[in-house]
Design an enzyme around this catalytic site. Sequence first.
Site, mmCIF file in Angstrom:
data_model
loop_
_atom_site.group_PDB
_atom_site.id
_atom_site.type_symbol
_atom_site.label_atom_id
_atom_site.label_comp_id
_atom_site.label_asym_id
_atom_site.label_seq_id
_atom_site.Cartn_x
_atom_site.Cartn_y
_atom_site.Cartn_z
ATOM 1 C CG HIS A 11 35.750 57.855 20.131
ATOM 2 N ND1 HIS A 11 35.099 58.037 21.328
ATOM 3 C CD2 HIS A 11 35.477 56.584 19.739
ATOM 4 C CE1 HIS A 11 34.457 56.922 21.652
ATOM 5 N NE2 HIS A 11 34.662 56.026 20.715
ATOM 6 C CB ILE A 172 38.976 53.425 9.730
ATOM 7 C CG1 ILE A 172 40.239 53.229 8.885
ATOM 8 C CG2 ILE A 172 39.217 52.960 11.167
ATOM 9 C CD1 ILE A 172 40.818 51.826 8.880
ATOM 10 C CG HIS A 246 37.117 54.335 16.356
ATOM 11 N ND1 HIS A 246 36.136 55.074 15.744
ATOM 12 C CD2 HIS A 246 36.534 53.747 17.434
ATOM 13 C CE1 HIS A 246 35.006 54.918 16.411
ATOM 14 N NE2 HIS A 246 35.219 54.122 17.443
ATOM 15 C CD GLU A 395 7.210 50.794 11.853
ATOM 16 O OE1 GLU A 395 8.319 50.558 11.326
ATOM 17 O OE2 GLU A 395 6.162 50.232 11.486
ATOM 18 C CG HIS A 457 0.389 42.188 14.302
ATOM 19 N ND1 HIS A 457 1.262 41.323 13.681
ATOM 20 C CD2 HIS A 457 0.120 43.161 13.400
ATOM 21 C CE1 HIS A 457 1.503 41.756 12.450
ATOM 22 N NE2 HIS A 457 0.819 42.872 12.259
ATOM 23 N NE ARG A 504 -8.660 45.150 15.000
ATOM 24 C CZ ARG A 504 -9.673 44.292 14.971
ATOM 25 N NH1 ARG A 504 -10.073 43.687 16.087
ATOM 26 N NH2 ARG A 504 -10.281 44.013 13.839
HETATM 27 C C1 LIG Z 1 23.954 52.265 17.376
HETATM 28 C C2 LIG Z 1 25.388 52.200 17.742
HETATM 29 N N1 LIG Z 1 26.025 51.018 17.642
HETATM 30 C C3 LIG Z 1 27.314 50.907 18.015
HETATM 31 C C4 LIG Z 1 27.993 51.980 18.486
HETATM 32 C C5 LIG Z 1 29.439 51.839 18.958
HETATM 33 N N2 LIG Z 1 30.325 52.499 17.990
HETATM 34 C C6 LIG Z 1 30.806 53.726 18.210
HETATM 35 S S1 LIG Z 1 31.680 54.313 16.895
HETATM 36 C C7 LIG Z 1 31.402 52.905 16.021
HETATM 37 C C8 LIG Z 1 31.848 52.733 14.611
HETATM 38 C C9 LIG Z 1 33.021 53.503 14.257
HETATM 39 O O1 LIG Z 1 33.168 53.621 12.868
HETATM 40 P P1 LIG Z 1 32.764 54.936 12.105
HETATM 41 O O2 LIG Z 1 31.338 55.150 12.259
HETATM 42 O O3 LIG Z 1 33.291 54.807 10.732
HETATM 43 O O4 LIG Z 1 33.521 56.077 12.882
HETATM 44 P P2 LIG Z 1 35.040 56.483 12.744
HETATM 45 O O5 LIG Z 1 35.850 55.265 13.044
HETATM 46 O O6 LIG Z 1 35.228 56.939 11.347
HETATM 47 O O7 LIG Z 1 35.224 57.536 13.754
HETATM 48 C C10 LIG Z 1 30.669 51.996 16.767
HETATM 49 C C11 LIG Z 1 30.286 50.652 16.295
HETATM 50 C C12 LIG Z 1 27.299 53.208 18.576
HETATM 51 N N3 LIG Z 1 27.872 54.310 19.031
HETATM 52 N N4 LIG Z 1 26.013 53.278 18.173
#
Ligand SMILES: Cc1ncc(C[n+]2csc(CCOP(=O)(O)OP(=O)(O)O)c2C)c(N)n1
Length: 655
Positions: A11, A172, A246, A395, A457, A504
């Site tokens: 990234h 983004i 990204h 939680e 539950h 419980r």
């Molecule tokens: C819980 C979770 N869901 C999905 C992902 C996969 N994922 C990685 S980055 C991202 C989103 C990217 O957008 P942003 O958070 O705005 O990061 P940027 O593009 O600004 O680097 C996703 C969905 C993850 N890492 N964790």
Amino acid sequence: MDAVQKADSGHPGTPMALAPLAYVLWTQHLRYNPADPSWINRDRFVLSAGHASMLLYSVLYLTGYDLTLDDLKQFRQWESRTPGHPELGYTAGVETTTGPLGQGMGNAIGMAVGEAHLGAVFNREGHAVIDHNVYFIASDGDLMEGVSHEAASFAGHLKLGKLIGFYDDNHITIEGDTALTYSDDAAGRFAAYGWHVQHVPDVNDLSALNRAIDAAKAETIKPSLIVVRSHIGYGSPNKLDTAEAHGAPLGAEEITLTKQALGYPSLDPFYVAPEALRHWRETARRRAGAQSEWNKLYAGYKAAFPAPEKELQRRLRGDLPDGWEDAIPVFTEKDGNVASRAASGVVLNAIAKKIPELIGGSADLASSTNTIIKGEPSFSAANYAGRNFHFGIREHGMGSVMNGMSLHGGIIPYGATFLIFSDYMRPTIRLASFMERHVIYVYTHDSIGLGEDGPTHQPIEQLSALRAIPGMTVIRPADASETAEAWRSALNHKKGPVALVLTRQKLAFIDRSKYGSARGAARGAYVLADAPGGSPEVVLISSGSEVALIVEAQKKLEAEGVRARAVSMPSQEIFSRQDAAYRESVLPKGIRRIAMEAAHPMSWYKWVGFDGVVLGIERFGASAPAARIFTELGMTVDRIVDTAKTMVRKGGNPT
Ligand SMILES: Cc1ncc(C[n+]2csc(CCOP(=O)(O)OP(=O)(O)O)c2C)c(N)n1
């Protein structure tokens, strides 16, 4: 750009965009010492947006942590110190494992809780030896994830003023513009949580960043969020502000164009200008001066307050106080039939007196989970020394905050809820296990035995699901005595989380003068009742409330001339860690086995083998009194007896 290109994955866009923020933070604000990454009073930094790991690795290299340019060239390779997402233990300077979005924020908040608590307990007038900030960077994804909402709400309520977060507002995500799905007023939301919120409209405006960070540091009674507008892929002529920047390499051609556009002095991959490196390293050395100053402060503290200093060091080493096990209560027949949740409350209260680092609470279920330490104040904004935590009905946030508390050091956190809601915190349990955190989960209402609350539950698959997490330890005790042993194991097992799974309903007292000693629970499984002469034809295995059923079945079988052994197996994982000879002594090869647990059978097949039988539950529970559900779902003594008889007499597989 170059590391992602070389790895052919990763990234690049966010590290490029946030470089100015990292520069300001590491050169002008963070207190750290690359030569001593575990200095206890360092400022913590958490990259909650773990996918932007190259930002953190680059800075750790530039500031002189134990990370080389060659390590950066090994980005995302087998056993490299620069894994795809930051992982605790692989890279000096990485404070926590991030990648699952939202978790880093929860961890940072937990670290701020740790700082507040240790400071309140150990600091003395003029000697604030625990006094540091916790910083995090969060992305859109972090802010969208529910766990960050829960943890941020908790942090605002607790007025964790030393927490300073940056929201990388770059519009983004992977699918494109955040406008596709997101129209929150994020700043307004955090203000409503009680955070101090500021805006920096341009991440490249270093003095604006500086001013905002100064203001955040000056704000000591509210956590801070600085909303920073940035542009993903900054510098890239064709990928700026696009989702393409990204999560994929920019491509060799675009990297060249970017370096040219930025006026970078060389097109060579991984080129770092010597004067730039010199500047970073010199700055880092200057910043490490904070530790030299602190060392003087600490020496004064040690001289003036030797007792708390010694205690602080013990807690930071993770050593338990001498003789703490003497406090573990012994249950006798006089105590009668006790629910394991109630026994757990008694044990917790007894050992908490000896183990001050044991602090925690529940997600609004203190009276049901028996997790209050009596006579101790609540942890609150007015009293960070309090040991009883009110995590609220959060939680997931609780699990994430517990991880942060443990990562801070000097604390063994426990957190409680109903076993069914372990699902709500599962991602954090996985991370606790992955990071080998010493945290304790108290999960009560452990089966259909909770009765009338019904199938919503009643856990079915949760036990197997927890046991499936690598490194996890699950303990489901059969009576009060095993519950005491479960706590002993939970405190002594320092590498990885332990879940105590408790009933419980009341459990019958097991008379240990007639049955095997509960100390056997420390080995995960042990013989509770044996066939005459110790030569069983069939071994019955169970955990928790169903142990009473196999004990009863063993007696009945004996009366009918079938030689059975009853084995209590409160912890499959602990038993797995025993030597082969011990395991053989409990579960001899060649003797057929029946396991019963009021839960999904999945985790038991390994213990009964191909010719064994698991009596479990493969449907949801029901709303009714517990006794009726047990009967309807076949969790009965007669079923065990019939199964054993068929197995032994006919030799076949009865199912
Ligand atoms: C819980 C979770 N869901 C999905 C992902 C996969 N994922 C990685 S980055 C991202 C989103 C990217 O957008 P942003 O958070 O705005 O990061 P940027 O593009 O600004 O680097 C996703 C969905 C993850 N890492 N964790």
